[in-house]
Structures are given as structure tokens and as C-alpha cells.
Design an enzyme around this catalytic site. Structure first.
Site, PDB file in Angstrom:
ATOM      1  N   ARG A 155       9.559  -5.064 -15.163  1.00 41.49           N
ATOM      2  CA  ARG A 155      10.721  -4.268 -15.580  1.00 41.49           C
ATOM      3  C   ARG A 155      11.079  -3.184 -14.565  1.00 41.49           C
ATOM      4  O   ARG A 155      12.133  -2.560 -14.676  1.00 41.49           O
ATOM      5  CB  ARG A 155      10.461  -3.635 -16.959  1.00 41.49           C
ATOM      6  N   GLY A 181      -8.343   3.407   6.217  1.00 46.46           N
ATOM      7  CA  GLY A 181      -7.890   2.567   7.320  1.00 46.46           C
ATOM      8  C   GLY A 181      -8.778   1.348   7.420  1.00 46.46           C
ATOM      9  O   GLY A 181      -9.832   1.262   6.783  1.00 46.46           O
ATOM     10  N   ASP A 226      -3.687  -1.140  11.313  1.00 40.26           N
ATOM     11  CA  ASP A 226      -3.863   0.175  10.670  1.00 40.26           C
ATOM     12  C   ASP A 226      -5.304   0.647  10.886  1.00 40.26           C
ATOM     13  O   ASP A 226      -5.887   1.312  10.037  1.00 40.26           O
ATOM     14  CB  ASP A 226      -3.527   0.095   9.182  1.00 40.26           C
ATOM     15  N   ASN A 252       0.831  -1.194   0.000  1.00 43.29           N
ATOM     16  CA  ASN A 252       0.000   0.000   0.000  1.00 43.29           C
ATOM     17  C   ASN A 252       0.867   1.247   0.000  1.00 43.29           C
ATOM     18  O   ASN A 252       1.798   1.374   0.795  1.00 43.29           O
ATOM     19  CB  ASN A 252      -0.928   0.005   1.221  1.00 43.29           C
TER      20      ASN A 252
END
Length: 366
Positions: free
Chosen positions: A219, A293, A265, A211
Site C-alpha cells: 500500500r 559497509g 560500498d 538500503n
């Protein structure tokens, strides 16, 4: 000294489930573990208390919106009843005035703290390109003088800081590390080379893996690849199937093993200030719809690991206790059930429902 015991229970000794045990508690610590004086099958599973190193609010209180001793006390009491026996109160990017108020409250609260270990500052030294729900107006590059003043004012309550290392001077990062602040790479646009250089310098961990960071591309490998390939770097992850798909959690744990740990979180409903979190289903969003959250508890994160991510219960429990304890250099005291460890224990039934919380040897009322 007074002591008590948990009889006829099971616990994990490393990865082995040991049954019919008696865990003796003397004061605040575990003093002995041995066979119970009964042949009855174990009914209860005893696990270490959860350690959440990134949580914004609980009990209806968002700390940055109410930066007071009273709010922090409500948060820690609510978390304790849910099994989180150690946590860092997290603050998102905000004004200097709000940061100062939170630090003042945390310093005052330290005198009466139970399970709150201090503060995790997620910002303001982030990359605006990867700001997520953070307020862009307050994001900035750190100066060494500002960081010195911040830590001086914090007087030891600032335990962890999330930064975008590609925008910070090496001397800033080194000063944080030299002053025993756990530095976490997050909200960052770093390349794999920049992230690896930060980990090589001593940045210990990574904030909510996948996140608000450069992704994996075949690549342009990005930050997650830097974490996977590094020999020491750790990472936290939010296992709610909203921030990270369960299938991604599954392969991340297989690669990182003891370097991956759980955070919630978690936030709570808030209608004031710059972070107005609204619950939509099982996730919180800002007024503009930005994911802000989780609504997780640590116990639900553990269950999600087991039920959806092909992670064993013993490993999921380590992700919620022992591994974060190692990050904060408390693994000789917390995160494990063994003689000499703090008696922060949770009693679960066979369906992994929380039945009792024991904190420093004392049973916590629901």
C-alpha cells in the site's frame, strides 16, 4: 608507437563469448581485435576493468579518516591490483572541516591520479530518518549558496552526490544537475511520488538500492518501486547477501536490466573518527552494531551475481563496468572491449580468479 597483444584469449562481444582471439593494444588503447594465429582452446577470459562508483577505503586506509594525498594513493593502488581500474572515492556525512580536507587532498591528488576519477559525497544532505550509519549531528538540508560554494571549492573533483530529494529545494537539485554532478537518491524517506518527481527532474540514479530508503509495501510502494517503474532511473546495489538478500538482487536485475549496477560500498578497519568500522565475519559494523559497509571486492560481487543471483556472467560484467561507465558518461571510452576503448583489461582464469590487471595498456604488478 609500442604495442602489445593478448593472444589466445576469450572475451564477451555483447552477450556472445568469442574464443581464440587476439587483443592488440597500442599505447593506452585497444587498437584491434581479431582471430589468434592458433587453434589452441582459449585459456584466459579477458574482461573490462571494474568501475566502482562508491567505495570508502582500501589498503587499510579510510579516506575520510585520513584525508591526504598519500592515503588516496594507497587506496587507488590497492584497488588497481584488485581489478578496479576506475573509482569514485566516497565520503560519508561529516564535518565541513573533514569535507574540505578531503576535497583539498582530491584536488592535489588529481595531478597524479591513476584510477581515481574524483569524489562521491554521500551526504550531508540526507534524511535523518534513513541515516543508517551516518552521523545525525552533521545531516542537514542544503542551501543553494552552500552548494554553490561547495562546487566552487571542489573545482571539478566532486563527480557524484547522494541526497534525500524530498528535503531539498528544486533549485538545489537543478544546480547540481546543471553543473554536471551526478545526483543519486539515497538515505531518503521519499514516497513513490516524491522519488518519481526527482527522477523526472533529472536525478539519474539511486544509492545502494533497498538500503536506507522507504521499502516496498503493497500500500506504500516506496523508492524501489519508483526506480523499477521509471524509464530512465538507475540504481546501484551491494551484492554481499548482507545488505541485500541474493533473492532480492535476482528479481531486481530481471526488472532493471541495464539500469542496475554494482558497487562495493566497501570500507576498511578504522578506530578513529566518527566512522569506526569493525569487521565482524564478512561485514563491517559500527561500535553499536549498525551495519556500516561491506568487505566486498568488485570481483567477488560479480561472482556472487553469477553463483547466487541467476545473473549471467556477461550481464554481471556489464553491471561492474559498462553500466556504471554509462552513468558517468564514459561508455565511449571505458567498460567495453572494442577498438578505440581504453585498454583497462582484466585477465581471469576459468575459475574467474584474477591473473593480471592491465591499466591503460600497462600490466600492473601484484
Amino acid at each position: 608507437m609500442p604495442f602489445t597483444a593478448l593472444s589466445n584469449c576469450a572475451y564477451f562481444q555483447d552477450d556472445q563469448l568469442v574464443k581464440n582471439q587476439e587483443i592488440t593494444i597500442n599505447g593506452t588503447d585497444i587498437s584491434n581485435i581479431g582471430d589468434s594465429n592458433t587453434t589452441q582452446e582459449s585459456e584466459a577470459l579477458v574482461i573490462p576493468g571494474f568501475i566502482d562508483l562508491q567505495i570508502y577505503g582500501a589498503g587499510g586506509k579510510l579516506f575520510s579518516a585520513e584525508p591526504t594525498v598519500e592515503a588516496l594513493t594507497i587506496i587507488e593502488n590497492d584497488l588497481l591490483k584488485k581489478g578496479t581500474t576506475s573509482f569514485l572515492a566516497c565520503m560519508a556525512t561529516n564535518t565541513p572541516e573533514v569535507f574540505n580536507a578531503c576535497i583539498v587532498a582530491a584536488k592535489e591528488h588529481r595531478k597524479i591520479a591513476r584510477n581515481c576519477l574524483g569524489l562521491h559525497l554521500e551526504g550531508p544532505f540526507l534524511n535523518p530518518k534513513r541515516r543508517g550509519a551516518h552521523v545525525e549531528a552533521h545531516i542537514r538540508k542544503a542551501s543553494l549558496d552552500e552548494v554553490k560554494a561547495l562546487l566552487d571549492f571542489g573545482d571539478g573533483v566532486i563527480k557524484m552526490m547522494t541526497i534525500a530529494p524530498e528535503l531539498q529545494d528544486d533549485e538545489v537539485i537543478q544546480y547540481l544537475l546543471d553543473n554536471d554532478v551526478i545526483v543519486s537518491l539515497g538515505h531518503s524517506d521519499a514516497s513513490i511520488e516524491q522519488a518519481t518527481a526527482a527522477y523526472d527532474q533529472g536525478v539519474q540514479t539511486t544509492t545502494h538500492l533497498f538500503n536506507a530508503m522507504t521499502p516496498i509495501h503493497h500500500r506504500e510502494p516506496g523508492i524501489p518501486t519508483a526506480v523499477f517503474n521509471h524509464h530512465k532511473a538507475m540504481a546501484s546495489i551491494i551484492v554481499d547477501n548482507r545488505h541485500v538478500d541474493f533473492e532480492v538482487v535476482k528479481f531486481s536485475q530481471k526488472l532493471l536490466k541495464e539500469r542496475l549496477f554494482l558497487i562495493t560500498d566497501a570500507v576498511t578497519e578504522c578506530t578513529t573518527g566518527p566512522y569506526q568500522h569493525h569487521l565482524v565475519g564478512d561485514k563491517f559494523v559500527m561500535p553499536d552494531g549498525t551495519l556500516s559497509g561491506s568487505s566486498l571486492t568488485m570481483l567477488q560481487a560479480v561472482k556472487n551475481c553469477v553463483d547466487h543471483c541467476d545473473i549471467s556472467l556477461s550481464d554481471a560484467l556489464k553491471m561492474s563496468s559498462l553500466y556504471p561507465a554509462k552513468l558517468i558518461n564514459a561508455d565511449n571510452l571505458k567498460g567495453k572491449i572494442a577498438s578505440g576503448y581504453q585498454a583497462d583489461l582484466l585477465v581471469l582464469d576459468q575459475e574467474l580468479n584474477l591473473k593480471e590487471v592491465i591499466f591503460k595498456g600497462v600490466s600492473i604488478p601484484n
